[in-house]
Design an enzyme around this catalytic site. Structure first.
Site, short mmCIF file in Angstrom:
data_model
loop_
_atom_site.label_atom_id
_atom_site.label_comp_id
_atom_site.label_asym_id
_atom_site.label_seq_id
_atom_site.Cartn_x
_atom_site.Cartn_y
_atom_site.Cartn_z
N ASP A 200 40.52 46.14 47.19
CA ASP A 200 40.70 45.86 46.30
C ASP A 200 40.00 47.48 45.59
O ASP A 200 40.00 48.12 45.71
CB ASP A 200 40.15 44.54 45.66
CG ASP A 200 40.13 44.65 44.35
OD1 ASP A 200 41.66 43.86 44.07
OD2 ASP A 200 39.38 45.03 44.00
N LYS B 281 38.75 35.95 48.05
CA LYS B 281 38.34 37.20 47.62
C LYS B 281 37.18 37.54 48.25
O LYS B 281 35.69 36.76 48.54
CB LYS B 281 38.47 37.05 46.36
CG LYS B 281 38.42 38.88 45.77
CD LYS B 281 40.00 39.00 45.24
CE LYS B 281 40.56 40.52 44.91
NZ LYS B 281 41.12 41.16 44.94
P1 NDP Z 1 40.85 51.58 42.90
O1 NDP Z 1 39.71 52.11 43.50
O2 NDP Z 1 41.68 52.61 43.60
O3 NDP Z 1 41.04 52.36 41.39
C1 NDP Z 1 40.52 52.17 40.10
C2 NDP Z 1 41.14 52.54 38.96
O4 NDP Z 1 40.70 52.31 37.62
C3 NDP Z 1 39.97 53.96 39.09
O5 NDP Z 1 40.43 55.17 38.73
C4 NDP Z 1 38.83 53.73 38.55
O6 NDP Z 1 37.95 54.39 37.93
C5 NDP Z 1 39.32 53.27 37.64
N1 NDP Z 1 38.62 52.35 36.09
C6 NDP Z 1 37.96 51.29 36.48
N2 NDP Z 1 36.97 50.82 35.49
C7 NDP Z 1 37.73 51.17 34.46
C8 NDP Z 1 37.74 51.37 32.88
N3 NDP Z 1 37.16 50.46 32.14
N4 NDP Z 1 39.24 51.74 32.06
C9 NDP Z 1 39.81 52.70 33.05
N5 NDP Z 1 39.83 52.96 34.15
C10 NDP Z 1 38.49 52.35 34.53
O7 NDP Z 1 41.66 50.35 42.70
P2 NDP Z 1 42.82 49.96 42.49
O8 NDP Z 1 43.77 50.66 42.38
O9 NDP Z 1 42.98 49.61 44.14
O10 NDP Z 1 41.87 48.04 41.99
C11 NDP Z 1 42.54 48.42 40.67
C12 NDP Z 1 43.11 47.41 39.59
O11 NDP Z 1 44.12 46.76 40.91
C13 NDP Z 1 41.91 45.67 40.04
O12 NDP Z 1 42.12 44.88 38.85
C14 NDP Z 1 42.09 45.43 41.06
O13 NDP Z 1 41.98 44.08 41.78
C15 NDP Z 1 44.02 45.09 41.02
N6 NDP Z 1 45.04 45.02 42.27
C16 NDP Z 1 44.78 45.98 43.02
C17 NDP Z 1 45.51 45.76 44.55
C18 NDP Z 1 44.77 46.79 45.78
O14 NDP Z 1 46.28 46.50 46.46
N7 NDP Z 1 44.76 48.15 45.66
C19 NDP Z 1 46.80 44.29 44.33
C20 NDP Z 1 46.54 43.98 43.35
C21 NDP Z 1 45.60 44.24 42.27
P3 NDP Z 1 37.02 54.97 38.40
O15 NDP Z 1 37.22 56.11 39.29
O16 NDP Z 1 36.33 56.20 36.99
O17 NDP Z 1 35.77 54.39 38.84
#
Ligand code: NDP
Length: 448
Positions: free
Chosen positions: A168, A128
């Site tokens: 991520d 990571k």
């Molecule tokens: P993105 O950056 O695309 O999206 C993250 C989202 O979560 C944004 O909408 C962000 O909002 C929101 N967010 C952040 N903090 C909070 C909070 N405290 N409460 C509510 N919403 C919040 O990331 P991903 O979708 O790629 O990743 C999301 C999760 O999934 C992470 O934990 C990541 O490690 C996990 N993951 C991702 C994978 C992937 O393929 N992308 C694979 C496996 C796991 P804002 O715009 O305000 O920051």
């Protein structure tokens, strides 16, 4: 609570060496606690100090990232890559760009990734990386400058057969493009050194959708086996509105559910008629705006400040897809009181350990992150296969393989839980199922 002397000793030592690393210790504790029954049955693990080696990363790199912003000022960020465990294949795991990123977050994610990658059944080790760089409010040119500076150091640590990063939080298609462009420029090589690439330059169809879709395939199978039920007709709450959340919302809707709420780090929207995903995608993917802008196009929905309140909304299925520790014991109690039947994790470690235990004790279908969100890395593994073979598979082919992998992950997790006497303890099921292969490989490879 830890029961065995051996595991207590390993954890105490880990705590001493990493005392300020809250998230890392949280993830390590959760894993070690659930591995105890397996470790007790396999004394060769203690004899060979496999657990001591398993919790210690093979390599941890920290580096300076200096770049120039649009005002001509030099900015300095910190970059990281943890190469946690390569016993079953090249290190694999995403890059996170977010101001909260530090050694603790990177190591927690890396350790989880080792078991997650093992569960996919593909030959991938765990890694990571990321940076405390905040992409929010930066121009496209600044994002490119940062990505190029980041890769100018990272390139020497990665390779298509060594370590293959992906995206991520804060690292999507745009960032992967700039990172890959810089790698190619430095190395003069077109190889699958990153996944999540764009389709025109070696990406895999269905990688963008994979984590969210995979989460729903896992959940659908879990509902079928554990509750003789499905997504059809269910009310769903999805936290986050990024890559994972958007495609979880899309697939859950396709499977017959109604998603009524989504969030970002500022707050959440509630639309009892069902979220209009095209509006969310336009705000988040095209304009990179805030979720409250949803109300400009759907005035009948409501917006609430603060993301935490989302768990108060009554639902049948909750899919936390935002970030770590976003759902605690109090939230878990409210969800259960409101009749939730399944909580499956799209984000990494979104539920605190006491919340996860509460779900399992109350016989809620609980999909732990390392099993339920493994579809992203699994499809990254499929992207690596296509790159090595210089082939491109169709969307349907990749999606079919993803579905098969997720169904297998569920059964592997569930069968292990059943064999240990509690079918609802999927956390132990996933940890042991993932660990078994890694520990066998470590034993076979000798001391390293
Ligand atoms: P993105 O950056 O695309 O999206 C993250 C989202 O979560 C944004 O909408 C962000 O909002 C929101 N967010 C952040 N903090 C909070 C909070 N405290 N409460 C509510 N919403 C919040 O990331 P991903 O979708 O790629 O990743 C999301 C999760 O999934 C992470 O934990 C990541 O490690 C996990 N993951 C991702 C994978 C992937 O393929 N992308 C694979 C496996 C796991 P804002 O715009 O305000 O920051």
């Amino acid at each position: 609570m830890l029961k065995t002397e051996y595991i207590k000793r390993v954890y105490d030592d880990l705590k001493k060496k990493n005392e300020n690393e809250k998230e890392f210790l949280q993830a390590a504790y959760e894993i070690l606690e659930s591995l105890e029954p397996y470790i007790e049955k396999h004394p060769q693990l203690e004899k060979n100090k496999i657990i001591e080696r398993f919790v210690e990363p093979e390599r941890f790199v920290q580096f300076r990232v200096a770049w120039v912003d649009d005002k001509g000022e030099v900015q300095v960020n910190r970059g990281y890559r943890v190469q946690y465990n390569s016993s079953i294949g090249p290190y694999k795991g995403g890059l996170r760009f977010h101001p909260s990123v530090n050694a603790s977050i990177i190591k927690f994610l890396g350790l989880e990734q080792v078991l997650k990658n093992s569960l996919t059944s593909l030959p991938m080790g765990g890694g990571k990386g990321g940076s405390d760089f905040d992409p929010k409010g930066k121009s496209d040119n600044e994002i490119m400058s940062f990505c190029q500076a980041f890769m100018t150091e990272l390139y020497r640590h990665i390779g298509e057969d060594t370590d293959v990063p992906a995206g991520d939080i804060g690292v999507g298609g745009r960032e992967i493009g700039y990172l890959y462009g810089q790698y190619k420029r430095i190395k003069n090589k077109t190889v699958g050194v990153l996944t999540g690439k764009g389709i025109p330059y070696g990406g895999s169809l269905a990688r963008t959708e994979a984590t969210g879709y995979g989460l729903c395939y896992f959940t659908e199978e879990a509902l079928k086996v554990m509750k003789k039920d499905s997504f059809k007709g269910k009310t769903v709450v999805v936290s986050g509105s990024g890559n994972v959340a958007i495609y979880a919302c899309k697939k859950a809707t396709e499977l017959g559910a109604k998603v009524v709420a989504m969030s970002d780090s500022n707050g959440y929207i509630y639309d009892p008629k069902g979220i209009k995903l095209d509006v969310i995608q336009e705000i988040k993917e095209v304009r990179r705006g805030r979720i409250k802008e949803y109300l400009e196009q759907v005035p009948s929905a409501s917006y609430h400040e603060g993301p935490k309140g989302i768990w108060q909304i009554p639902c049948d299925i909750a899919l936390p897809c935002a970030t770590q520790n976003e759902l605690d014991l109090e939230d878990a109690k409210v969800l259960v009181q409101n009749g939730v039947i399944a909580v499956c994790e799209g984000a990494n470690m979104p539920s605190t350990l006491d919340a996860a235990k509460y779900f399992m004790e109350h016989k809620i279908v609980y999909g732990p992150a390392k099993a339920a969100n493994a579809g992203g890395v699994a499809t990254s593994g499929l992207e690596m296969c296509q790159n090595s073979a210089r082939l491109s598979w169709s969307f349907e082919e990749v999606d079919e393989k993803l579905k098969e992998i997720m169904i297998n992950i569920f059964h592997n997790t569930y069968d292990t839980a059943v064999s240990l006497g509690d079918p609802f303890d999927t956390l132990t099921g996933a940890n042991i199922a993932g660990f078994e292969k890694v520990s066998k490989a470590m034993l076979a490879l000798g001391v390293y």
